[in-house]
Motif scaffolding. Structure first.
Motif: not given
Length: 157
Positions: A58-73
């Motif tokens: 199934g689907y799962h969250r990627v642990r080291d996914a970028p934070d969409p609310t932060a500039d580098p993300g």
């Protein structure tokens, strides 16, 4: 804000793989979307942005996914949007080539030939479905800094 909503969508998906139905219900329960069909599209979008992944369980969250609310993300998501979201690169190129910007209808006219045949057979009103998808892509292009909306047209940023 759209990036906050994307972060909520990412956070609603569990770290341990769960079925698509379960993940869709989590998106609905988190208030990301109102309907299951919309949740499925959000899962697909989040997968393209590599915020979630799909395995045989199934689907799962990627642990080291970028934070969409932060500039580098946001920068990482912008790159992934252009490279991995179907139609994004083509629409961004069309925007760049349009001196006066594009309306949703104008962008759709330039994109229409790229709609896959299986998608044409899947929907009874393919044009309405894809016109809406083109508008969503243009909105995301604006959120991610590729375009701007001037109240009438989308223009390359």
């Amino acid at each position: 804000m759209a990036l906050d909503l994307l972060a909520r969508a990412r956070d609603a998906v569990p770290l341990v793989p769960r079925s698509e139905d379960d993940c869709c219900m989590r998106l609905v329960n988190a208030g990301v979307v109102a309907a299951r069909d919309d949740a499925s599209e959000w899962l697909t979008f989040a997968r393209a942005l590599e915020l979630v992944a799909e395995s045989d369980r199934g689907y799962h969250r990627v642990r080291d996914a970028p934070d969409p609310t932060a500039d580098p993300g946001r920068a990482a998501l912008a790159d992934r949007f252009r490279e991995r979201v179907f139609g994004a690169d083509e629409l961004l190129a069309a925007l760049a080539a349009a001196d006066d910007g594009l309306t949703v209808a104008g962008a759709f006219d330039r994109f229409r030939d790229r709609i896959p045949n299986w998608e044409r057979r899947r929907h009874t009103d393919t044009e309405a479905v894809w016109r809406e998808r083109v508008e969503h892509l243009l909105d995301w292009a604006a959120v991610l800094g590729f375009a701007r909306w001037d109240g009438d047209r989308y223009r390359a940023a």
